[in-house]
Design an enzyme around this catalytic site. Structure first.
Site, PDB file in Angstrom:
ATOM      1  N   SER A 179       0.888  -1.257  -0.083  1.00 36.92           N
ATOM      2  CA  SER A 179      -0.050  -0.274   0.054  1.00 36.92           C
ATOM      3  C   SER A 179       0.671   1.226  -0.073  1.00 36.92           C
ATOM      4  CB  SER A 179      -0.719   0.170   1.292  1.00 36.92           C
ATOM      5  OG  SER A 179      -1.649  -1.086   1.269  1.00 36.92           O
TER       6      SER A 179
ATOM      7  N   HIS B 252      -0.656  -2.930  -7.467  1.00 36.78           N
ATOM      8  CA  HIS B 252      -1.552  -2.531  -6.340  1.00 36.78           C
ATOM      9  C   HIS B 252      -3.083  -2.724  -6.394  1.00 36.78           C
ATOM     10  CE1 HIS B 252      -2.977   0.644  -3.155  1.00 36.78           C
ATOM     11  NE2 HIS B 252      -2.507  -0.355  -2.446  1.00 36.78           N
TER      12      HIS B 252
ATOM     13  N   GLU C  39      -3.136  -0.410  -9.542  1.00 39.93           N
ATOM     14  CA  GLU C  39      -2.211   0.677  -9.829  1.00 39.93           C
ATOM     15  C   GLU C  39      -0.936  -0.142 -10.143  1.00 39.93           C
ATOM     16  OE1 GLU C  39      -2.401   2.957  -6.037  1.00 39.93           O
ATOM     17  OE2 GLU C  39      -3.036   4.478  -6.883  1.00 39.93           O
TER      18      GLU C  39
ATOM     19  N   ASN D 108      -3.875   5.895  -2.209  1.00 37.36           N
ATOM     20  CA  ASN D 108      -3.493   6.308  -0.579  1.00 37.36           C
ATOM     21  C   ASN D 108      -2.862   7.263  -0.612  1.00 37.36           C
ATOM     22  OD1 ASN D 108      -4.652   3.514  -0.164  1.00 37.36           O
ATOM     23  ND2 ASN D 108      -2.484   2.472  -0.337  1.00 37.36           N
TER      24      ASN D 108
HETATM   25  N1  CAA Z   1     -17.102 -10.829  -3.322  1.00 36.80           N
HETATM   26  C1  CAA Z   1     -18.037 -11.014  -4.077  1.00 36.80           C
HETATM   27  N2  CAA Z   1     -19.039 -10.208  -3.996  1.00 36.80           N
HETATM   28  C2  CAA Z   1     -19.151  -9.067  -3.361  1.00 36.80           C
HETATM   29  C3  CAA Z   1     -17.947  -9.138  -2.537  1.00 36.80           C
HETATM   30  C4  CAA Z   1     -16.999  -9.908  -2.469  1.00 36.80           C
HETATM   31  N3  CAA Z   1     -15.773  -9.727  -1.733  1.00 36.80           N
HETATM   32  N4  CAA Z   1     -18.226  -7.822  -1.740  1.00 36.80           N
HETATM   33  C5  CAA Z   1     -19.607  -7.450  -2.207  1.00 36.80           C
HETATM   34  N5  CAA Z   1     -20.001  -8.216  -2.929  1.00 36.80           N
HETATM   35  C6  CAA Z   1     -21.192  -8.077  -3.788  1.00 36.80           C
HETATM   36  C7  CAA Z   1     -22.296  -8.676  -2.831  1.00 36.80           C
HETATM   37  O1  CAA Z   1     -22.723  -9.791  -3.182  1.00 36.80           O
HETATM   38  C8  CAA Z   1     -23.538  -7.857  -3.465  1.00 36.80           C
HETATM   39  O2  CAA Z   1     -24.152  -8.262  -4.365  1.00 36.80           O
HETATM   40  P1  CAA Z   1     -25.700  -8.669  -4.085  1.00 36.80           P
HETATM   41  O3  CAA Z   1     -26.351  -7.235  -3.725  1.00 36.80           O
HETATM   42  O4  CAA Z   1     -26.266  -9.175  -5.368  1.00 36.80           O
HETATM   43  O5  CAA Z   1     -25.792  -9.823  -2.942  1.00 36.80           O
HETATM   44  C9  CAA Z   1     -22.911  -6.265  -3.809  1.00 36.80           C
HETATM   45  O6  CAA Z   1     -21.563  -6.814  -4.257  1.00 36.80           O
HETATM   46  C10 CAA Z   1     -22.883  -5.437  -2.920  1.00 36.80           C
HETATM   47  O7  CAA Z   1     -22.169  -5.854  -1.724  1.00 36.80           O
HETATM   48  P2  CAA Z   1     -22.944  -5.531  -0.124  1.00 36.80           P
HETATM   49  O8  CAA Z   1     -24.301  -5.474  -0.317  1.00 36.80           O
HETATM   50  O9  CAA Z   1     -22.107  -6.076   0.699  1.00 36.80           O
HETATM   51  O10 CAA Z   1     -22.494  -3.820   0.085  1.00 36.80           O
HETATM   52  P3  CAA Z   1     -21.980  -2.740  -0.962  1.00 36.80           P
HETATM   53  O11 CAA Z   1     -23.079  -2.426  -1.978  1.00 36.80           O
HETATM   54  O12 CAA Z   1     -21.497  -1.713   0.123  1.00 36.80           O
HETATM   55  O13 CAA Z   1     -20.690  -3.417  -1.583  1.00 36.80           O
HETATM   56  C11 CAA Z   1     -18.344  -2.969  -1.436  1.00 36.80           C
HETATM   57  C12 CAA Z   1     -19.441  -3.880  -0.877  1.00 36.80           C
HETATM   58  C13 CAA Z   1     -17.963  -3.402  -2.865  1.00 36.80           C
HETATM   59  C14 CAA Z   1     -17.205  -3.471  -0.350  1.00 36.80           C
HETATM   60  C15 CAA Z   1     -18.972  -1.533  -1.425  1.00 36.80           C
HETATM   61  O14 CAA Z   1     -19.047  -1.342   0.033  1.00 36.80           O
HETATM   62  C16 CAA Z   1     -17.417  -0.538  -1.516  1.00 36.80           C
HETATM   63  O15 CAA Z   1     -17.025  -0.451  -2.729  1.00 36.80           O
HETATM   64  N6  CAA Z   1     -16.767  -0.092  -0.441  1.00 36.80           N
HETATM   65  C17 CAA Z   1     -15.530   0.594  -0.594  1.00 36.80           C
HETATM   66  C18 CAA Z   1     -14.518  -0.187  -0.733  1.00 36.80           C
HETATM   67  C19 CAA Z   1     -13.042   0.713  -0.856  1.00 36.80           C
HETATM   68  O16 CAA Z   1     -13.150   1.968  -0.669  1.00 36.80           O
HETATM   69  N7  CAA Z   1     -12.112  -0.035  -1.297  1.00 36.80           N
HETATM   70  C20 CAA Z   1     -10.540   0.467  -1.221  1.00 36.80           C
HETATM   71  C21 CAA Z   1      -9.929   0.445   0.130  1.00 36.80           C
HETATM   72  S1  CAA Z   1      -8.436   1.116  -0.029  1.00 36.80           S
HETATM   73  C22 CAA Z   1      -7.647   0.068  -0.547  1.00 36.80           C
HETATM   74  O17 CAA Z   1      -7.930  -1.160  -0.856  1.00 36.80           O
HETATM   75  C23 CAA Z   1      -5.932   0.317  -0.619  1.00 36.80           C
HETATM   76  C24 CAA Z   1      -5.121   0.067   0.360  1.00 36.80           C
HETATM   77  O18 CAA Z   1      -4.075  -0.071   0.061  1.00 36.80           O
HETATM   78  C25 CAA Z   1      -5.592  -0.013   1.716  1.00 36.80           C
HETATM   79  P1  NAD Z   2      -3.277  -9.402   6.181  1.00 36.04           P
HETATM   80  O1  NAD Z   2      -2.833  -9.472   7.281  1.00 36.04           O
HETATM   81  O2  NAD Z   2      -4.862 -10.000   5.857  1.00 36.04           O
HETATM   82  O3  NAD Z   2      -2.661 -10.823   5.320  1.00 36.04           O
HETATM   83  C1  NAD Z   2      -1.261 -11.093   5.216  1.00 36.04           C
HETATM   84  C2  NAD Z   2      -0.804 -12.302   5.065  1.00 36.04           C
HETATM   85  O4  NAD Z   2       0.271 -12.410   4.891  1.00 36.04           O
HETATM   86  C3  NAD Z   2      -1.201 -12.917   6.440  1.00 36.04           C
HETATM   87  O5  NAD Z   2      -2.135 -14.019   6.028  1.00 36.04           O
HETATM   88  C4  NAD Z   2       0.099 -13.807   6.901  1.00 36.04           C
HETATM   89  O6  NAD Z   2      -0.137 -15.023   7.368  1.00 36.04           O
HETATM   90  C5  NAD Z   2       0.754 -13.799   5.393  1.00 36.04           C
HETATM   91  N1  NAD Z   2       2.281 -13.756   5.671  1.00 36.04           N
HETATM   92  C6  NAD Z   2       2.919 -12.720   6.349  1.00 36.04           C
HETATM   93  N2  NAD Z   2       4.312 -13.178   6.233  1.00 36.04           N
HETATM   94  C7  NAD Z   2       4.435 -14.008   5.202  1.00 36.04           C
HETATM   95  C8  NAD Z   2       5.395 -14.869   4.617  1.00 36.04           C
HETATM   96  N3  NAD Z   2       6.861 -14.601   5.058  1.00 36.04           N
HETATM   97  N4  NAD Z   2       4.998 -15.698   3.683  1.00 36.04           N
HETATM   98  C9  NAD Z   2       3.843 -15.791   3.383  1.00 36.04           C
HETATM   99  N5  NAD Z   2       2.751 -15.151   3.964  1.00 36.04           N
HETATM  100  C10 NAD Z   2       3.056 -14.399   4.769  1.00 36.04           C
HETATM  101  O7  NAD Z   2      -3.024  -8.201   5.392  1.00 36.04           O
HETATM  102  P2  NAD Z   2      -3.618  -7.602   3.778  1.00 36.04           P
HETATM  103  O8  NAD Z   2      -4.738  -6.627   4.173  1.00 36.04           O
HETATM  104  O9  NAD Z   2      -3.962  -8.883   2.914  1.00 36.04           O
HETATM  105  O10 NAD Z   2      -2.301  -6.833   3.232  1.00 36.04           O
HETATM  106  C11 NAD Z   2      -1.284  -7.421   2.691  1.00 36.04           C
HETATM  107  C12 NAD Z   2      -0.616  -6.438   1.847  1.00 36.04           C
HETATM  108  O11 NAD Z   2      -1.523  -5.825   0.637  1.00 36.04           O
HETATM  109  C13 NAD Z   2       0.040  -5.560   2.494  1.00 36.04           C
HETATM  110  O12 NAD Z   2       1.170  -4.959   1.815  1.00 36.04           O
HETATM  111  C14 NAD Z   2      -1.022  -4.286   2.412  1.00 36.04           C
HETATM  112  O13 NAD Z   2      -0.503  -3.095   2.760  1.00 36.04           O
HETATM  113  C15 NAD Z   2      -1.343  -4.476   1.126  1.00 36.04           C
HETATM  114  N6  NAD Z   2      -2.905  -4.145   0.797  1.00 36.04           N
HETATM  115  C16 NAD Z   2      -4.004  -4.100   1.660  1.00 36.04           C
HETATM  116  C17 NAD Z   2      -5.048  -3.382   1.268  1.00 36.04           C
HETATM  117  C18 NAD Z   2      -6.043  -3.615   2.318  1.00 36.04           C
HETATM  118  O14 NAD Z   2      -7.239  -3.094   2.082  1.00 36.04           O
HETATM  119  N7  NAD Z   2      -6.116  -4.460   3.428  1.00 36.04           N
HETATM  120  C19 NAD Z   2      -5.411  -2.818   0.341  1.00 36.04           C
HETATM  121  C20 NAD Z   2      -4.396  -2.985  -0.855  1.00 36.04           C
HETATM  122  C21 NAD Z   2      -3.055  -3.444  -0.536  1.00 36.04           C
END
Ligand code: CAA
Ligand code: NAD
Length: 298
Positions: free
Chosen positions: A123, A144, A156, A194
């Site tokens: 991330s 990503h 990404e 991010n």
């Molecule tokens: N697998 C399969 N289907 C899924 C699913 C999954 N994991 N999650 C949701 N769905 C489907 C559900 O089946 C549902 O379909 P039905 O209504 O036909 O059952 C539909 O998608 C909608 O799901 P929900 O009813 O649970 O609720 P929702 O409308 O809110 O959708 C969501 C769920 C897609 C997660 C939506 O809430 C969403 O887009 N949330 C924002 C997620 C976001 O911002 N992600 C980025 C995070 S940042 C990141 O990832 C980067 C990082 O490095 C941290």
């Molecule tokens: P998580 O904690 O759900 O999963 C991490 C997994 O890695 C665990 O199951 C752990 O057992 C495994 N692990 C740790 N060390 C290991 C090794 N040496 N060999 C094999 N497996 C090992 O974490 P996550 O949320 O899936 O995040 C994983 C990566 O993805 C991170 O770099 C995170 O920044 C990135 N990411 C996370 C998100 C999010 O929304 N959580 C979104 C995009 C990217």
């Protein structure tokens, strides 16, 4: 380069989703975890996700039962890193920790065939910093994905100053093959999303600490006021407070700006092991998953 066999490192929130999407695209996938129990948990998540997609039905963007079975036929789990030796690409999605990632890449580099591409799903960590733990800088990129991987269209594609142009184009084509929309970017901390999203999420916590509103007030306000599908606290619990906390350290270390610093409340929740949905409790209590109960921390 034709990508047929894909290694995925980590079967957690992201690794399991990535493995699912890659298998659904018809590639053979081998997922490596530290212990079998993590594979079992991740594969159970894949089963649940695929079942939801079957339930949705093809008309609403879901899949058929046959497609679910076909996807699962391409998936294999392992705890033996040597099973990744003949992969064309290895996508890493392990804990957001530089030392752990670097150690794992160094081990992989000696095992996986020399022309394989390494792609990190980090991330926030510098792709360049991870690349230098291998002898294949030209074949090292960031891929990503976004959570939940089966639902989020964006990937990404991150290049470093050393990435070979043909490798970068292979990665972009691979993103298209997975049914994602590849967006090109370079190795800047937080890449695109991010860089913008993390300060917003941290500011939501600071706003709460300052008494701007309750957890649900702030979540509802952002959903109703900005059309977001989730409010910031629901999203923080969804991403994982542990992962968010790790990200804040990487980004603050890079920018030295308060907006990237972990608010005290986030630190306390992580220290307490309240990681969000993945641990059953974060800003909300998920004892009843259908009815999450907001915490009162201020
Ligand atoms: N697998 C399969 N289907 C899924 C699913 C999954 N994991 N999650 C949701 N769905 C489907 C559900 O089946 C549902 O379909 P039905 O209504 O036909 O059952 C539909 O998608 C909608 O799901 P929900 O009813 O649970 O609720 P929702 O409308 O809110 O959708 C969501 C769920 C897609 C997660 C939506 O809430 C969403 O887009 N949330 C924002 C997620 C976001 O911002 N992600 C980025 C995070 S940042 C990141 O990832 C980067 C990082 O490095 C941290
Ligand atoms: P998580 O904690 O759900 O999963 C991490 C997994 O890695 C665990 O199951 C752990 O057992 C495994 N692990 C740790 N060390 C290991 C090794 N040496 N060999 C094999 N497996 C090992 O974490 P996550 O949320 O899936 O995040 C994983 C990566 O993805 C991170 O770099 C995170 O920044 C990135 N990411 C996370 C998100 C999010 O929304 N959580 C979104 C995009 C990217």
């Amino acid at each position: 380069m034709d990508i047929k066999k894909v290694g995925v490192l980590g079967c957690g929130l992201m690794g399991s989703g990535i493995a699912q999407v890659v298998a659904a695209a018809g590639c053979d996938v081998v997922v490596l975890e530290q212990e079998q129990k993590f594979l079992d948990k991740g594969f159970a998540g894949i089963e649940k996700s695929l079942a939801r997609m079957v339930e949705r039905g093809v008309a609403k963007g879901g899949i058929t039962a046959e497609q679910k079975t076909e996807t699962q036929s391409h998936l294999k789990g392992t705890t033996n890193i040597k099973d990744l030796a003949d992969c064309d690409i290895v996508i890493e999605a392990i804990i957001e920790n530089v030392a752990e990632k670097r150690k794992t890449y160094a081990e992989l580099d000696a095992i996986v065939k020399k022309d394989a591409i390494f792609a990190t799903n980090t991330s926030s960590i510098s792709v360049t910093e991870l690349m230098t733990s291998t002898q294949r800088p030209e074949r090292f990129i960031g891929l990503h994905f976004f959570n939940p991987v089966p639902m989020m269209k964006l990937v990404e594609v991150v290049k470093t100053i050393a990435t070979a142009p043909d490798v970068y184009e292979t990665a972009v084509e691979f993103g298209n093959k997975l049914g994602k929309v590849p967006v090109r970017t370079s190795d800047k901390t937080g890449f695109i999303v991010n860089r913008l999203l993390v300060p917003y999420l941290l500011d939501a916590i600071r706003a709460y600490e300052e008494g701007v509103g309750s957890i649900t007030d702030i979540d509802e306000a952002m959903k109703l006021g900005c059309g977001y599908p989730m409010g910031p606290f629901a999203l923080l619990d969804f991403v994982g407070l542990d992962t968010t906390y790790y990200i804040t350290h990487v980004m603050y270390d890079e920018f030295k700006e308060r907006r990237f610093a972990a608010p005290p409340l986030l630190k306390r929740l992580v220290l307490a092991g309240w990681y969000g949905r993945k641990s059953g409790k974060g800003f909300y209590d998920y004892s009843d998953p259908k009815n999450p109960v907001p915490g009162k921390f201020a």
